[in-house]
Design a protein around this motif. Structure first.
Motif, mmCIF file in Angstrom:
data_model
loop_
_atom_site.group_PDB
_atom_site.id
_atom_site.type_symbol
_atom_site.label_atom_id
_atom_site.label_comp_id
_atom_site.label_asym_id
_atom_site.label_seq_id
_atom_site.Cartn_x
_atom_site.Cartn_y
_atom_site.Cartn_z
ATOM 1 N N THR A 244 5.769 -4.973 -1.804
ATOM 2 C CA THR A 244 6.433 -5.853 -2.766
ATOM 3 C C THR A 244 5.498 -6.219 -3.913
ATOM 4 O OG1 THR A 244 7.835 -6.784 -1.019
ATOM 5 C CG2 THR A 244 7.625 -8.055 -3.050
ATOM 6 N N ALA A 245 4.226 -6.461 -3.590
ATOM 7 C CA ALA A 245 3.244 -6.786 -4.634
ATOM 8 C C ALA A 245 3.121 -5.628 -5.624
ATOM 9 C CB ALA A 245 1.893 -7.101 -4.006
ATOM 10 N N ARG A 246 3.051 -4.397 -5.107
ATOM 11 C CA ARG A 246 2.955 -3.232 -5.998
ATOM 12 C C ARG A 246 4.242 -3.038 -6.795
ATOM 13 N NH1 ARG A 246 0.425 -1.031 -1.154
ATOM 14 N NH2 ARG A 246 -1.821 -0.874 -1.487
ATOM 15 N N GLN A 247 5.381 -3.313 -6.178
ATOM 16 C CA GLN A 247 6.664 -3.176 -6.857
ATOM 17 C C GLN A 247 6.764 -4.145 -8.031
ATOM 18 O OE1 GLN A 247 9.981 -4.048 -4.306
ATOM 19 N NE2 GLN A 247 11.521 -3.529 -5.831
ATOM 20 N N ILE A 248 6.407 -5.404 -7.807
ATOM 21 C CA ILE A 248 6.484 -6.403 -8.880
ATOM 22 C C ILE A 248 5.498 -6.060 -9.991
ATOM 23 C CG2 ILE A 248 6.079 -8.831 -9.444
ATOM 24 C CD1 ILE A 248 7.074 -9.513 -6.622
ATOM 25 N N LEU A 252 6.390 -5.420 -13.950
ATOM 26 C CA LEU A 252 5.751 -6.131 -15.064
ATOM 27 C C LEU A 252 5.161 -5.154 -16.078
ATOM 28 C CD1 LEU A 252 3.982 -9.078 -13.188
ATOM 29 C CD2 LEU A 252 5.891 -9.242 -14.795
ATOM 30 N N ARG A 253 4.490 -4.108 -15.571
ATOM 31 C CA ARG A 253 3.917 -3.124 -16.502
ATOM 32 C C ARG A 253 4.998 -2.468 -17.337
ATOM 33 N NH1 ARG A 253 0.507 -1.924 -12.080
ATOM 34 N NH2 ARG A 253 1.917 -0.248 -11.421
ATOM 35 N N ALA A 254 6.102 -2.108 -16.690
ATOM 36 C CA ALA A 254 7.198 -1.468 -17.415
ATOM 37 C C ALA A 254 7.807 -2.411 -18.445
ATOM 38 C CB ALA A 254 8.266 -0.996 -16.432
ATOM 39 N N ALA A 255 7.993 -3.671 -18.070
ATOM 40 C CA ALA A 255 8.616 -4.641 -18.976
ATOM 41 C C ALA A 255 7.730 -4.944 -20.176
ATOM 42 C CB ALA A 255 8.926 -5.933 -18.211
ATOM 43 N N MET A 256 6.403 -5.036 -19.951
ATOM 44 C CA MET A 256 5.500 -5.388 -21.038
ATOM 45 C C MET A 256 5.376 -4.287 -22.086
ATOM 46 S SD MET A 256 4.569 -8.470 -20.632
ATOM 47 C CE MET A 256 6.247 -8.680 -20.043
ATOM 48 N N GLY A 257 5.669 -3.038 -21.725
ATOM 49 C CA GLY A 257 5.541 -1.947 -22.690
ATOM 50 C C GLY A 257 6.855 -1.449 -23.241
ATOM 51 N N ARG A 258 7.943 -2.162 -22.924
ATOM 52 C CA ARG A 258 9.269 -1.642 -23.271
ATOM 53 C C ARG A 258 9.577 -1.784 -24.761
ATOM 54 N NH1 ARG A 258 12.733 -3.787 -19.158
ATOM 55 N NH2 ARG A 258 12.016 -1.968 -17.973
ATOM 56 N N THR A 259 9.218 -2.895 -25.400
ATOM 57 C CA THR A 259 9.521 -3.127 -26.815
ATOM 58 C C THR A 259 8.287 -3.646 -27.534
ATOM 59 O OG1 THR A 259 10.190 -5.438 -26.497
ATOM 60 C CG2 THR A 259 11.890 -3.742 -26.193
ATOM 61 N N MET A 261 8.125 -6.376 -29.358
ATOM 62 C CA MET A 261 8.010 -7.814 -29.133
ATOM 63 C C MET A 261 7.402 -8.108 -27.756
ATOM 64 S SD MET A 261 8.823 -9.357 -31.811
ATOM 65 C CE MET A 261 8.901 -11.027 -31.150
ATOM 66 N N ALA A 262 7.750 -7.298 -26.773
ATOM 67 C CA ALA A 262 7.178 -7.493 -25.444
ATOM 68 C C ALA A 262 5.669 -7.257 -25.473
ATOM 69 C CB ALA A 262 7.841 -6.556 -24.442
ATOM 70 N N ARG A 263 5.227 -6.228 -26.210
ATOM 71 C CA ARG A 263 3.790 -5.946 -26.308
ATOM 72 C C ARG A 263 3.059 -7.063 -27.043
ATOM 73 N NH1 ARG A 263 5.743 -0.532 -26.881
ATOM 74 N NH2 ARG A 263 5.692 -0.660 -29.158
ATOM 75 N N ILE A 264 3.692 -7.604 -28.084
ATOM 76 C CA ILE A 264 3.086 -8.726 -28.809
ATOM 77 C C ILE A 264 3.011 -9.959 -27.909
ATOM 78 C CG2 ILE A 264 3.395 -10.336 -30.734
ATOM 79 C CD1 ILE A 264 4.668 -8.019 -32.297
ATOM 80 N N GLY A 265 4.098 -10.210 -27.155
ATOM 81 C CA GLY A 265 4.101 -11.336 -26.230
ATOM 82 C C GLY A 265 3.026 -11.191 -25.164
ATOM 83 N N TYR A 266 2.794 -9.951 -24.728
ATOM 84 C CA TYR A 266 1.751 -9.726 -23.718
ATOM 85 C C TYR A 266 0.376 -10.110 -24.258
ATOM 86 C CZ TYR A 266 -1.652 -7.271 -20.886
ATOM 87 O OH TYR A 266 -2.747 -6.965 -20.128
#
Length: 357
Positions: A244-248, A252-259, A261-266
């Protein structure tokens, strides 16, 4: 001076991970010394890269290395007395080392440890204990894979073993203990668990505070300092938590690189994400401890990197320095002296299949 014997050939990566990990620990723990066992052609070149580590280490060549897919019976038959794993364990028995660490085959390590060190006088079956990150800090969870099934007395033994570890590693004078169950009500659960709960409530336990039954979500909450269960459910819980830790982390990695704005927010939240990543890094809690034996043996995850193996070595160091074995022995003697009725008729238990965790 704390002396740790090392099976340098264990794990998926062998000396290439083990030796750099020892170099890290040697810097952080100036009073540590290593006794390293392995094949000379594999270990010597790695040791040569760390002159400071060489000054704190003794190396002994071994012809045999236990394979990760060896069955425990095969490892005992072919690796006894001449493998790096056996020699590392034997150093603890001979008292030339205070603890042993290996990333090798779990089943083989347990079989050799039991054969070489034997279980403590009042312990029927050993347990594997893990350090579990929680919302409150850390807890000890056992058994996570040594024994499938356990009777009431074995669960009480595990509680005493886990309490000794919590006192040694966490510095808690009177740890809280919970029995893992399907509910917190006293009428729920298997008869063995209910009987162990009754005995713990009635026992005169100077070294622990019995909390009662706990459920699966209480492990991550840190409701108690020590969670006790048998090896089947404990191993499933451990591997589910790691997965579960690896899944989450993957989400997170996928979400942070999706757009964009997400990369700027990161970038703005990077420190918070780094803290979260450290909390979710399973290698930082690496190290399964074989409890109930006449000596300290720590099993590192087979796929651990150098940081992960270093964590297992430092866990062994902490337990040896805080005299884990002496604490457990004293707690067991005191418990059985105050509770002579505790020795029940034991039911046979089944060892694990030796699969690497």
């Amino acid at each position: 001076m704390i002396r740790i014997s090392i099976d340098a050939m264990g794990g998926d990566h062998g000396p290439g991970v083990v030796v750099p990990a020892l170099a890290q620990v040697a810097v952080r723990r100036p009073d540590i010394r290593f006794i390293v066992y392995g094949r000379e052609e594999a270990v010597r070149p790695e040791l040569a890269k760390f002159p400071a580590l060489q000054e704190k280490s003794e190396f002994f060549h071994c012809d045999v290395a236990v394979k990760m897919d060896d069955k425990p019976s095969q490892a005992l038959r072919h690796g006894r007395w001449k493998s790096s794993m056996w020699k590392a364990i034997e150093a603890v028995k001979a008292e030339t080392a205070d603890a042993c660490v290996s990333a090798g085959n779990t089943g083989a390590l347990m079989a050799m440890s039991k054969f070489c060190l034997r279980t403590m006088a009042s312990i029927d079956r050993p347990a594997i204990a893990a350090i579990w990150p929680t919302l409150r800090g850390e807890s000890v969870v056992l058994d996570v894979g040594a024994t499938i099934g356990a009777d009431a007395q074995q669960l009480i033994d595990f509680a005493i073993l886990g309490t000794g570890m919590a006192r040694s590693v966490f510095g808690i004078e009177r740890p809280t203990v919970g029995l893992l169950n399907v509910g917190v009500e006293e009428i729920k659960g298997q008869e063995e668990v209910k009987e162990a709960g009754r005995m713990l409530r009635e026992a005169d336990m100077a070294s622990m505070t019995y909390h009662g039954f706990v459920e699966g979500d209480d492990i991550g909450k840190g409701t108690v300092d020590v969670v006790v269960t048998e090896g089947f459910s404990g191993n499933i819980a451990l591997k589910t938590a790691e997965g579960t830790a690896r899944q989450i982390a993957g989400y997170l990695r996928a979400a942070m690189g999706r757009t964009l704005m997400a990369r700027i927010g990161y970038l703005f939240a990077r420190s918070a994400f780094n803290t979260l990543r450290e909390k979710m890094d399973v290698s930082r809690a690496n190290g399964g401890v074989f409890l109930g034996l006449n000596g300290i043996v720590v099993k590192s995850h087979g796929g651990a990197d150098s940081e992960g193996f270093a964590a297992a070595v430092e866990l062994a160091y902490d337990m040896a320095r805080n005299r884990l074995f002496d604490r457990i022995e004293a707690d067991l003697d005191l418990f059985h002296a105050r509770n002579p009725q505790s020795q029940l008729t034991r039911k046979p238990a089944v060892a694990d299949d030796g699969e690497d965790r």
